[in-house]
Motif scaffolding. Structure first.
Motif, PDB file in Angstrom:
ATOM      1  N   ILE A   1       1.298 -13.983 -41.927  1.00 31.44           N
ATOM      2  CA  ILE A   1       2.756 -13.881 -41.912  1.00 31.44           C
ATOM      3  C   ILE A   1       3.345 -14.297 -43.260  1.00 31.44           C
ATOM      4  CG2 ILE A   1       4.844 -14.904 -40.902  1.00 31.44           C
ATOM      5  CD1 ILE A   1       3.392 -14.884 -38.199  1.00 31.44           C
ATOM      6  N   THR A   2       2.829 -15.372 -43.829  1.00 33.74           N
ATOM      7  CA  THR A   2       3.339 -15.834 -45.121  1.00 33.74           C
ATOM      8  C   THR A   2       3.131 -14.780 -46.198  1.00 33.74           C
ATOM      9  OG1 THR A   2       2.956 -18.155 -44.548  1.00 33.74           O
ATOM     10  CG2 THR A   2       3.133 -17.618 -46.891  1.00 33.74           C
TER      11      THR A   2
ATOM     12  N   VAL B   1      12.455 -14.311 -32.817  1.00 36.11           N
ATOM     13  CA  VAL B   1      11.177 -13.902 -32.234  1.00 36.11           C
ATOM     14  C   VAL B   1      10.113 -14.961 -32.532  1.00 36.11           C
ATOM     15  CG1 VAL B   1       9.494 -12.043 -32.006  1.00 36.11           C
ATOM     16  CG2 VAL B   1      11.844 -11.532 -32.731  1.00 36.11           C
ATOM     17  N   PRO B   2       9.408 -15.475 -31.519  1.00 34.99           N
ATOM     18  CA  PRO B   2       8.317 -16.431 -31.767  1.00 34.99           C
ATOM     19  C   PRO B   2       7.208 -15.799 -32.616  1.00 34.99           C
ATOM     20  CG  PRO B   2       8.921 -16.392 -29.448  1.00 34.99           C
ATOM     21  CD  PRO B   2       9.612 -15.228 -30.081  1.00 34.99           C
ATOM     22  N   LEU B   3       6.514 -16.628 -33.379  1.00 34.07           N
ATOM     23  CA  LEU B   3       5.442 -16.161 -34.242  1.00 34.07           C
ATOM     24  C   LEU B   3       4.084 -16.437 -33.594  1.00 34.07           C
ATOM     25  CD1 LEU B   3       6.744 -17.518 -37.687  1.00 34.07           C
ATOM     26  CD2 LEU B   3       7.300 -15.366 -36.539  1.00 34.07           C
ATOM     27  N   VAL B   4       3.164 -15.496 -33.761  1.00 28.96           N
ATOM     28  CA  VAL B   4       1.797 -15.643 -33.249  1.00 28.96           C
ATOM     29  C   VAL B   4       0.861 -15.491 -34.445  1.00 28.96           C
ATOM     30  CG1 VAL B   4       0.094 -14.832 -31.570  1.00 28.96           C
ATOM     31  CG2 VAL B   4       2.539 -14.561 -31.091  1.00 28.96           C
ATOM     32  N   GLU B   5      -0.036 -16.456 -34.639  1.00 22.72           N
ATOM     33  CA  GLU B   5      -0.877 -16.457 -35.852  1.00 22.72           C
ATOM     34  C   GLU B   5      -2.272 -16.997 -35.556  1.00 22.72           C
ATOM     35  OE1 GLU B   5      -1.854 -16.000 -38.794  1.00 22.72           O
ATOM     36  OE2 GLU B   5      -0.231 -15.554 -40.193  1.00 22.72           O
ATOM     37  N   VAL B   6      -3.136 -16.895 -36.571  1.00 21.30           N
ATOM     38  CA  VAL B   6      -4.513 -17.387 -36.438  1.00 21.30           C
ATOM     39  C   VAL B   6      -4.664 -18.822 -36.921  1.00 21.30           C
ATOM     40  CG1 VAL B   6      -5.601 -15.123 -36.592  1.00 21.30           C
ATOM     41  CG2 VAL B   6      -5.122 -16.392 -38.693  1.00 21.30           C
ATOM     42  N   HIS B   7      -3.668 -19.329 -37.667  1.00 21.81           N
ATOM     43  CA  HIS B   7      -3.796 -20.679 -38.241  1.00 21.81           C
ATOM     44  C   HIS B   7      -2.404 -21.255 -38.445  1.00 21.81           C
ATOM     45  CE1 HIS B   7      -4.753 -23.852 -41.207  1.00 21.81           C
ATOM     46  NE2 HIS B   7      -5.930 -23.861 -40.623  1.00 21.81           N
TER      47      HIS B   7
ATOM     48  N   HIS C   1      -1.670  -4.317 -43.674  1.00 22.97           N
ATOM     49  CA  HIS C   1      -1.094  -5.247 -42.710  1.00 22.97           C
ATOM     50  C   HIS C   1       0.193  -4.678 -42.122  1.00 22.97           C
ATOM     51  CE1 HIS C   1      -3.317  -9.067 -44.286  1.00 22.97           C
ATOM     52  NE2 HIS C   1      -4.098  -8.198 -43.710  1.00 22.97           N
ATOM     53  N   VAL C   2       0.353  -4.854 -40.800  1.00 20.15           N
ATOM     54  CA  VAL C   2       1.477  -4.287 -40.063  1.00 20.15           C
ATOM     55  C   VAL C   2       2.178  -5.401 -39.291  1.00 20.15           C
ATOM     56  CG1 VAL C   2       2.208  -2.478 -38.470  1.00 20.15           C
ATOM     57  CG2 VAL C   2       0.070  -2.210 -39.746  1.00 20.15           C
TER      58      VAL C   2
ATOM     59  N   VAL D   1       1.491 -10.410 -37.683  1.00 16.99           N
ATOM     60  CA  VAL D   1       1.040  -9.485 -38.722  1.00 16.99           C
ATOM     61  C   VAL D   1      -0.443  -9.247 -38.484  1.00 16.99           C
ATOM     62  CG1 VAL D   1       0.640  -9.155 -41.189  1.00 16.99           C
ATOM     63  CG2 VAL D   1       2.761 -10.228 -40.396  1.00 16.99           C
ATOM     64  N   LEU D   2      -0.812  -7.973 -38.296  1.00 19.98           N
ATOM     65  CA  LEU D   2      -2.185  -7.627 -37.963  1.00 19.98           C
ATOM     66  C   LEU D   2      -2.695  -6.521 -38.871  1.00 19.98           C
ATOM     67  CD1 LEU D   2      -1.926  -7.520 -34.068  1.00 19.98           C
ATOM     68  CD2 LEU D   2      -3.125  -9.246 -35.426  1.00 19.98           C
ATOM     69  N   PRO D   3      -4.019  -6.458 -39.095  1.00 22.04           N
ATOM     70  CA  PRO D   3      -4.595  -5.321 -39.811  1.00 22.04           C
ATOM     71  C   PRO D   3      -4.402  -4.046 -38.991  1.00 22.04           C
ATOM     72  CG  PRO D   3      -6.204  -7.104 -39.547  1.00 22.04           C
ATOM     73  CD  PRO D   3      -5.045  -7.449 -38.704  1.00 22.04           C
ATOM     74  N   ARG D   4      -4.067  -2.959 -39.676  1.00 16.32           N
ATOM     75  CA  ARG D   4      -3.803  -1.713 -38.946  1.00 16.32           C
ATOM     76  C   ARG D   4      -5.029  -1.244 -38.162  1.00 16.32           C
ATOM     77  NH1 ARG D   4      -0.003   2.101 -38.596  1.00 16.32           N
ATOM     78  NH2 ARG D   4       1.281   1.193 -40.256  1.00 16.32           N
ATOM     79  N   TYR D   5      -6.239  -1.417 -38.744  1.00 15.64           N
ATOM     80  CA  TYR D   5      -7.431  -0.940 -38.038  1.00 15.64           C
ATOM     81  C   TYR D   5      -7.587  -1.624 -36.682  1.00 15.64           C
ATOM     82  CZ  TYR D   5     -10.214  -5.182 -38.719  1.00 15.64           C
ATOM     83  OH  TYR D   5     -10.679  -6.463 -38.654  1.00 15.64           O
ATOM     84  N   LEU D   6      -7.144  -2.874 -36.602  1.00 16.15           N
ATOM     85  CA  LEU D   6      -7.332  -3.646 -35.377  1.00 16.15           C
ATOM     86  C   LEU D   6      -6.307  -3.284 -34.306  1.00 16.15           C
ATOM     87  CD1 LEU D   6      -9.105  -5.963 -34.228  1.00 16.15           C
ATOM     88  CD2 LEU D   6      -7.334  -7.550 -34.999  1.00 16.15           C
ATOM     89  N   CYS D   7      -5.108  -2.885 -34.731  1.00 15.22           N
ATOM     90  CA  CYS D   7      -4.052  -2.634 -33.745  1.00 15.22           C
ATOM     91  C   CYS D   7      -3.672  -1.164 -33.649  1.00 15.22           C
ATOM     92  CB  CYS D   7      -2.815  -3.474 -34.079  1.00 15.22           C
ATOM     93  SG  CYS D   7      -2.039  -3.098 -35.665  1.00 15.22           S
TER      94      CYS D   7
END
Length: 298
Positions: free
Chosen positions: A203-204, A191-197, A162-163, A241-247
């Motif tokens: 992020i947590t 900085v605003p947070l962007v998440e899936v849920h 995770h990155v 926070v994103l998986p490295r493979y995805l970003c």
């Protein structure tokens, strides 16, 4: 002894629940209860103890399951493999999180299509997909939750790093990577947070592992697909926070920037789960093996 009764018994033993076993067998719960009682009468011994959460096998039940389950699995394998061999197209029902399945699992399986494999993919949260796997709706499930009990088996597939990322303009506004590294988590508060849920799962986890803290605010953007999260971050909506493979591609191009480089980056493990006994079926075993081999390169 009636094979139907034994099949029902083994299903209940693996499921640990009369209700779940009934769903797996396509029977009503009273029918399953009646079959277990009939088998107990034939043997003259109780096979299960009823509990608030389901059923627990007695010593006799465990011994019987150990003896008969491998033979029932073998019969199932022979029957289903024979039917599969007569089929022009062999279908595997694969389930998993949408991003990982779309970006990694499905592309890795495309060579098998030329070998006669047909794939049906389903997406959803881990608990829902594991329930679907147990109920027979899926053949294989990619999951970050390792299933427990004897009904499902699982194999570690791969780890994802995770990155913590944001658009470059945020890094400049915050003073650069050196300032962020020295200031710690509070430097990220503007900085605003962007998440899936709404629960901020990624992020947590990152905040806990890297900062030993909890996020100070709720998300400004919630998008239920990590690819949408990546798009929002690249557009400057905030950090994520994103998986490295995805970003990885966006990082390489400079579209987004890694805000921190912790000595031990947070990892999440993926597992490849199947129902116990089904890996004896050739098309499922082949798909399972192919994914494990592909994962070694991820």
């Amino acid at each position: 002894m009636d094979l139907t009764l034994l099949r029902t018994f083994v299903t209940v033993h693996r499921a640990g629940s009369l209700t779940r076993a009934a769903a797996l067998l396509g029977l009503s719960q009273p029918a399953v209860t009646s079959q277990i009682q009939a088998l107990e009468r034939q043997l003259g011994r109780p096979l299960f103890l009823r509990t608030a959460r389901g059923v627990t096998a007695t010593t006799v039940g465990d011994e019987l399951a150990h003896k008969v389950a491998p033979h029932l699995d073998a019969l199932t394998e022979i029957t289903e493999a024979g039917l599969d061999a007569d089929s022009v197209t062999r279908t595997v029902h694969l389930a998993g999180p949408p991003e990982f399945t779309a970006e990694r699992a499905l592309p890795a399986l495309t060579p098998l299509i030329a070998q006669g494999l047909s794939i049906r993919a389903a997406f959803g949260p881990a608990e829902e997909l594991l329930s679907g796997l147990a109920a027979g709706h899926h053949d294989l499930t990619v999951t970050t939750v390792r299933p427990r009990g004897g009904l499902l088996t699982s194999t570690p597939l791969c780890d994802e790093e995770h990155v913590l990322v944001a658009a470059a303009r945020w890094v400049a506004r915050l003073g650069g990577p050196a300032v962020l590294q020295a200031s710690g988590v509070r430097a990220l508060d503007p900085v605003p947070l962007v998440e899936v849920h709404e629960s901020l799962p990624l992020i947590t986890r990152y905040w806990s592992a890297v900062f030993d803290a909890k996020p100070a605010s709720s998300a400004a953007v919630i998008a239920a697909d990590l690819r949408a999260v990546l798009g929002c971050v690249a557009a400057g909506a905030g950090l994520a926070v994103l998986p490295r493979y995805l970003c990885a591609e966006a990082l390489d191009s400079g579209e987004i920037v890694a805000l921190l480089d912790p000595p031990v980056p947070p990892l999440r493990t993926y597992f490849l789960a199947a129902r116990t006994g089904t890996l004896g079926l050739p098309h499922i075993a082949r798909t399972h093996e192919w994914l494990l081999r592909a994962a070694a390169r991820w």
